[in-house]
Design a protein around this motif. Structure first.
Motif, PDB file in Angstrom:
ATOM      1  N   LEU A   1       0.828  -1.207   0.000  1.00 21.69           N
ATOM      2  CA  LEU A   1       0.000   0.000   0.000  1.00 21.69           C
ATOM      3  C   LEU A   1       0.863   1.259   0.000  1.00 21.69           C
ATOM      4  O   LEU A   1       0.562   2.240  -0.693  1.00 21.69           O
ATOM      5  N   MET A   2       1.951   1.246   0.762  1.00 22.79           N
ATOM      6  CA  MET A   2       2.823   2.412   0.799  1.00 22.79           C
ATOM      7  C   MET A   2       3.503   2.641  -0.552  1.00 22.79           C
ATOM      8  O   MET A   2       3.644   3.775  -0.999  1.00 22.79           O
ATOM      9  N   VAL A   3       3.935   1.562  -1.189  1.00 22.74           N
ATOM     10  CA  VAL A   3       4.565   1.693  -2.502  1.00 22.74           C
ATOM     11  C   VAL A   3       3.569   2.237  -3.510  1.00 22.74           C
ATOM     12  O   VAL A   3       3.898   3.102  -4.342  1.00 22.74           O
ATOM     13  N   ARG A   4       2.348   1.780  -3.447  1.00 25.77           N
ATOM     14  CA  ARG A   4       1.304   2.218  -4.387  1.00 25.77           C
ATOM     15  C   ARG A   4       1.021   3.704  -4.258  1.00 25.77           C
ATOM     16  O   ARG A   4       0.835   4.397  -5.257  1.00 25.77           O
ATOM     17  N   PHE A   5       1.008   4.200  -3.017  1.00 26.56           N
ATOM     18  CA  PHE A   5       0.685   5.617  -2.787  1.00 26.56           C
ATOM     19  C   PHE A   5       1.917   6.373  -2.259  1.00 26.56           C
ATOM     20  O   PHE A   5       1.794   7.281  -1.448  1.00 26.56           O
ATOM     21  N   GLU A   6       3.070   6.019  -2.762  1.00 23.36           N
ATOM     22  CA  GLU A   6       4.319   6.535  -2.199  1.00 23.36           C
ATOM     23  C   GLU A   6       4.407   8.051  -2.239  1.00 23.36           C
ATOM     24  O   GLU A   6       4.874   8.685  -1.279  1.00 23.36           O
ATOM     25  N   GLU A   7       3.974   8.668  -3.311  1.00 22.09           N
ATOM     26  CA  GLU A   7       4.083  10.127  -3.423  1.00 22.09           C
ATOM     27  C   GLU A   7       3.268  10.825  -2.342  1.00 22.09           C
ATOM     28  O   GLU A   7       3.743  11.766  -1.697  1.00 22.09           O
ATOM     29  N   ILE A   8       2.051  10.349  -2.110  1.00 22.00           N
ATOM     30  CA  ILE A   8       1.213  10.965  -1.078  1.00 22.00           C
ATOM     31  C   ILE A   8       1.802  10.691   0.306  1.00 22.00           C
ATOM     32  O   ILE A   8       1.843  11.576   1.172  1.00 22.00           O
ATOM     33  N   VAL A   9       2.277   9.479   0.501  1.00 22.77           N
ATOM     34  CA  VAL A   9       2.845   9.093   1.799  1.00 22.77           C
ATOM     35  C   VAL A   9       4.017   9.991   2.161  1.00 22.77           C
ATOM     36  O   VAL A   9       4.144  10.464   3.298  1.00 22.77           O
TER      37      VAL A   9
ATOM     38  N   LYS B   1     -15.016  -4.132   9.745  1.00 23.98           N
ATOM     39  CA  LYS B   1     -15.349  -5.543   9.967  1.00 23.98           C
ATOM     40  C   LYS B   1     -14.114  -6.268  10.474  1.00 23.98           C
ATOM     41  O   LYS B   1     -13.522  -5.880  11.465  1.00 23.98           O
ATOM     42  N   ALA B   2     -13.718  -7.325   9.770  1.00 27.05           N
ATOM     43  CA  ALA B   2     -12.541  -8.074  10.208  1.00 27.05           C
ATOM     44  C   ALA B   2     -11.290  -7.206  10.159  1.00 27.05           C
ATOM     45  O   ALA B   2     -10.419  -7.300  11.016  1.00 27.05           O
ATOM     46  N   GLU B   3     -11.187  -6.372   9.124  1.00 25.94           N
ATOM     47  CA  GLU B   3     -10.082  -5.428   9.034  1.00 25.94           C
ATOM     48  C   GLU B   3     -10.379  -4.262   9.958  1.00 25.94           C
ATOM     49  O   GLU B   3     -11.296  -3.481   9.716  1.00 25.94           O
ATOM     50  N   ARG B   4      -9.575  -4.106  11.012  1.00 22.28           N
ATOM     51  CA  ARG B   4      -9.868  -3.074  12.007  1.00 22.28           C
ATOM     52  C   ARG B   4      -9.394  -1.696  11.585  1.00 22.28           C
ATOM     53  O   ARG B   4      -9.677  -0.705  12.258  1.00 22.28           O
ATOM     54  N   ALA B   5      -8.653  -1.617  10.478  1.00 18.32           N
ATOM     55  CA  ALA B   5      -8.259  -0.324   9.917  1.00 18.32           C
ATOM     56  C   ALA B   5      -8.403  -0.419   8.401  1.00 18.32           C
ATOM     57  O   ALA B   5      -7.960  -1.401   7.794  1.00 18.32           O
ATOM     58  N   ARG B   6      -9.012   0.599   7.803  1.00 22.92           N
ATOM     59  CA  ARG B   6      -9.205   0.607   6.351  1.00 22.92           C
ATOM     60  C   ARG B   6      -8.518   1.823   5.759  1.00 22.92           C
ATOM     61  O   ARG B   6      -8.712   2.953   6.230  1.00 22.92           O
ATOM     62  N   LEU B   7      -7.742   1.599   4.712  1.00 24.42           N
ATOM     63  CA  LEU B   7      -7.085   2.701   4.004  1.00 24.42           C
ATOM     64  C   LEU B   7      -7.933   3.057   2.789  1.00 24.42           C
ATOM     65  O   LEU B   7      -8.175   2.218   1.919  1.00 24.42           O
ATOM     66  N   LEU B   8      -8.353   4.306   2.756  1.00 30.45           N
ATOM     67  CA  LEU B   8      -9.170   4.832   1.671  1.00 30.45           C
ATOM     68  C   LEU B   8      -8.375   5.898   0.926  1.00 30.45           C
ATOM     69  O   LEU B   8      -7.464   6.505   1.490  1.00 30.45           O
ATOM     70  N   TYR B   9      -8.714   6.138  -0.323  1.00 32.84           N
ATOM     71  CA  TYR B   9      -8.022   7.181  -1.081  1.00 32.84           C
ATOM     72  C   TYR B   9      -9.026   7.979  -1.902  1.00 32.84           C
ATOM     73  O   TYR B   9     -10.154   7.554  -2.136  1.00 32.84           O
ATOM     74  N   PHE B  10      -8.588   9.129  -2.350  1.00 34.09           N
ATOM     75  CA  PHE B  10      -9.385   9.953  -3.252  1.00 34.09           C
ATOM     76  C   PHE B  10      -8.446  10.680  -4.205  1.00 34.09           C
ATOM     77  O   PHE B  10      -7.304  10.993  -3.862  1.00 34.09           O
ATOM     78  N   GLY B  11      -8.916  10.912  -5.441  1.00 36.44           N
ATOM     79  CA  GLY B  11      -8.160  11.688  -6.415  1.00 36.44           C
ATOM     80  C   GLY B  11      -6.912  11.030  -6.933  1.00 36.44           C
ATOM     81  O   GLY B  11      -6.101  11.668  -7.618  1.00 36.44           O
ATOM     82  N   ALA B  12      -6.682   9.754  -6.632  1.00 32.24           N
ATOM     83  CA  ALA B  12      -5.476   9.043  -7.074  1.00 32.24           C
ATOM     84  C   ALA B  12      -5.890   7.790  -7.827  1.00 32.24           C
ATOM     85  O   ALA B  12      -7.048   7.363  -7.786  1.00 32.24           O
ATOM     86  N   ASP B  13      -4.917   7.193  -8.527  1.00 31.80           N
ATOM     87  CA  ASP B  13      -5.157   5.967  -9.316  1.00 31.80           C
ATOM     88  C   ASP B  13      -6.237   6.183 -10.367  1.00 31.80           C
ATOM     89  O   ASP B  13      -7.093   5.367 -10.577  1.00 31.80           O
TER      90      ASP B  13
END
Length: 787
Positions: free
Chosen positions: A691-699, A775-787
């Motif tokens: 996930l970090m590699v995918r959104f590296e610029e924003i990170v 739900k089962a995933e207790r943290a969800r990463l969401l994005y906007f304006g990317a990809d």
């Protein structure tokens, strides 16, 4: 990922909704033959012998049942009190109790929120209510030493469920009672799988299987060797075995423990058949060694330390003493494996666990993030595809390889790994004037004596400094390029050189005239109290200046030898300060690698990834313009600690990385205590890294918005870069797959549609309010304006 989560959800569902036994009143003990529990005085204490679905030799009243799975076993005792007027209780009878004798009681348990177990033994009542915050799905261990006093012969031990809210049960398993004060019995050895209820293997990377062993023998019973045996199915390929000798210091205390590698014990492999199926037996022959006062002949973690709730890192560190490196030959499946200790006069009962085959995704490679992990036990020698494994899960740095061949082996290994694509090679160091055997290196006190009461003199440049710097130069010449500075120590020195630097500190940062600190730090001084605050700030500033001197000298040494002078410094421990300008001198440090161990029980993190994120955000904000690029030092699921100090040994790995990722000036992380990293940790590390590699610029470049606090365990973090950004929504109030909804709004989002980075689900605000299901995933990463 999804198949794995479905498996976890299925297990949780079985745990939460397993049927109960018929409720019955207390009845007389049924007659059964003797149950051989070895030295354990609790009959059927592991709850593995059932008759008509009920545990042999146990009685109950109230709402009780046999649940599954237990702690590293098939079955456990359960109790429920929610909505019941009648108490729930399990009880069994003990025999051969001696009067006025000490006994150790140990058992594993799980509690519902606000639950309590009362144990009645020898006329005493023990109250057990400690949980790491609360997590009903997590096993913890309790141990205590009791005196039998007047009790003799037969007596009962009872477990009562008290309090508790919600639908969760009380669980009890692995109940043991031993005569004496040893929690494993007398003249015996024990091999223990060091992680959780399931071991994981993969065809994609070489998988570590970590074990710990304990033993205690009187001189007349001491064996020549102890055999530690693991029996693995033929579906698994054996790669290697790492062994270590557990040591502690001092001999009569528990200030610190560590593992000293063992290259002398022999490891043998033999093929066997078990119930008609091909297996192979890994047999480690560990010989008894006498004569080294730091080398334990006996090693049993005592009561009071083995379940240490305060989380002393030293007291329970370095516990892994055996690690198998294996690889799955198949792409899926679940297979039993067995382990036990054996010696000339006895054998530990064979323990059984399952190996679950999982896939490890390829995370991709980062261009600019620093993603470093330390390695598992002796993996630099024992894992022939260590670099490939690290690259597969998205790492680009490696630390603490624990190589046998010294500097030349390290140089060759790093050269090979650098060619394969790894970029950062770390080593833990400290300020070169620390821990020096030279009186002149000790801090001078107010009376002009070098007593060392104020720590070390950071102005010292004597023989001890030279010796330490030469060691660091050798590491750099071997290929290490990232020096991680260990715990900083307050240095309050009143020598003339330190005073001159304090005067310089005042001139640079304040308008105050210089006053000799030997005056204003004396008790009873009533002058401007700002000087005392600034004197404490000066300690951090001086630390930074000393690091600058070290870096300059090291770089010049490398260049003189024609080597690459690009080296990185990381500061992991911060001295206290009041004014942010105290950090102005820390320019030698490329990264803030502050220690953030979420599972250390006495820390402020409380096992919550959210609190890790809060701490990192607040620390960066407090430094303001002096903040360094953040590459936080994180920790795996168990870290140093007993399982009682970890909420979830695996998924928390992913959550804490994502929480850290949303902090200001984030640049990566360093995963500490590599010996405690399990394959499950590596799987979740890979998912977070992808996930970090995918959104590296924003990170890397995004602006961290002030977090939205939902409650103590739930929050929302936002990072924006122009018109695109990331949103991390979490709820860690429970690790079970219980559906919750996090509701929030933010002007920074402009009511844009949010997209789940993993599932692709779109979340559209309703009247400006986002409703994010957890739900089962207790943290969800969401994005906007990317990809």
């Amino acid at each position: 990922m999804r198949h794995y989560l479905l498996f976890i959800c299925l297990i949780f569902t079985l745990l939460l909704f397993s049927p109960n036994c018929t409720i019955k009143q207390f009845v007389l003990q049924k007659e059964h033959g003797a149950i051989d529990g070895g030295q354990n005085l609790v009959p059927n204490g592991d709850i593995e012998i059932l008759e008509n679905g009920e545990p042999v030799r146990w009685n109950y009243r109230g709402r009780c049942a046999v649940g599954c799975p237990g702690f590293q076993s098939d079955y456990a005792l359960t109790m429920e009190v929610s909505g019941q007027d009648q108490a729930a209780q399990w009880e069994t009878q003990l025999s051969s109790i001696k009067p006025h004798t000490k006994y150790v009681i140990c058992f594993w348990y799980r509690l519902p929120q606000k639950g309590r177990i009362e144990v009645i033994l020898f006329g005493k009542t023990l109250s057990v209510d400690q949980m790491f915050r609360y997590n009903p799905m997590h096993w913890c261990r309790y141990s205590a030493i009791l005196d039998s006093e007047e009790m003799e012969g037969n007596c009962k031990i009872s477990f009562l469920a008290k309090g508790g809210i919600g639908p969760f049960k009380f669980w009890i398993d692995r109940i043991e009672l031993y005569e004496g004060e040893s929690p494993i019995g007398q003249n015996c050895a024990r091999l223990q799988y060091q992680y959780y209820n399931t071991a994981y293997v993969s065809p994609d990377i070489i998988s570590p299987l970590p074990f710990a062993f304990e033993w205690t023998f009187d001189n007349g019973h001491r064996p020549q060797e102890i055999q530690y045996i693991v029996e693995l199915p033929d579906e698994v390929e054996f790669i290697s075995c790492a062994l270590g000798r557990i040591c502690k210091w001092p001999p009569d205390g528990w200030s610190i423990t560590w593992t000293r590698r063992d290259d002398t014990s022999k490891v043998e492999i033999e093929k066997i058949l078990m119930e008609g199926r091909p297996y192979f037996r890994v047999l480690a022959r560990v010989a008894s060694i006498l004569g080294d006062e730091k080398q334990l002949t006996d090693y049993v973690v005592p009561v009071g330390v083995r379940d240490h709730w305060k989380g002393s890192l030293g007291r329970y560190s370095g516990m892994i003493s055996m690690c198998l490196y294996v690889r799955s030959k198949v792409s899926s499946g679940s297979f039993p494996f067995y382990y036990y200790a054996k010696w000339d006069r006895g054998q530990q009962p064979r323990k059984r666990l399952n190996l679950e085959v999982i896939t490890i995704p390829e995370a991709g490679s980062s261009k600019n993030l620093v993603l470093i992990s330390e390695v598992q036990m002796q993996a630099g020698d024992k894992n022939p595809q260590l670099a490939e494994d690290f690259l597969r899960i998205g790492l680009n740095g490696i630390g603490h390889m624990d190589l046998r061949g010294g500097d030349s082996a390290l140089r060759n290994k790093i050269g090979k790994f650098r060619q394969m694509g790894l970029r950062y090679f770390t080593s833990w160091v400290n300020i070169a004037s620390y821990n020096v055997d030279d009186k002149d290196a000790k801090a001078m006190d107010l009376n002009g004596q070098r007593t060392g009461k104020g720590g070390w003199c950071l102005s010292y440049r004597g023989p001890g400094w030279v010796k330490n710097m030469n060691q660091y130069k050798k590491r750099l010449e071997s290929g290490v390029n990232f020096l991680a500075f260990d715990d900083a120590k307050p240095s309050t020195c009143y020598c003339d050189q330190c005073k001159r630097l304090f005067a310089q500190f005042l001139r640079i940062n304040t308008d105050l005239p210089y006053i000799d600190p030997s005056l204003f730090m004396k008790e009873g001084w009533n002058g401007d109290q700002r000087y005392k605050i600034l004197w404490k700030d000066f300690s951090l500033w001086h630390y930074g200046r000393t690091a600058q001197a070290m870096k300059h000298e090291l770089v010049q040494s490398l260049r003189y030898r024609g080597l690459n002078g690009r080296i990185y410094f990381g500061i992991s421990s911060w001295l206290p300060f009041t004014h942010p300008f105290a950090a102005k001198s820390l320019t030698a440090f490329d990264f803030d690698i502050r220690q953030t161990y979420m599972n250390w029980a006495s820390s402020s993190f409380g096992g919550s990834p959210k609190k890790v994120g809060d701490y990192l955000y607040q620390s960066q904000e407090a430094l303001g313009i002096y903040a360094r690029a953040l590459a936080a030092t994180l920790s795996p699921g168990l870290t140093y600690m007993h399982p009682a100090c970890a909420l979830d040994p695996y998924s928390q790995m992913k959550y804490q990385i994502l929480e850290a990722m949303m902090a200001p000036h984030f640049a990566g992380y360093l995963m500490y205590a590599g010996k405690d990293i399990d394959l499950g940790d590596m799987k979740y590390m890979a998912e977070a890294n992808a996930l970090m590699v995918r959104f590296e610029e924003i990170v890397l470049k995004g602006k961290a918005i002030k977090p939205i606090e939902i409650n103590q365990w739930s929050g929302v973090r936002i990072k924006k870069l122009g018109s695109k950004g990331l949103v991390l929504v979490s709820d860690y109030s429970t690790y079970e797959p219980i559906d919750t909804i996090v509701r929030f709004s933010s002007n920074d989002l402009d009511e844009q549609t949010l997209i789940d980075a993993e599932s692709g689900e779109k979340i559209i605000p309703i009247s400006g309010i986002y409703h994010v299901k957890i739900k089962a995933e207790r943290a969800r990463l969401l994005y906007f304006g990317a990809d």
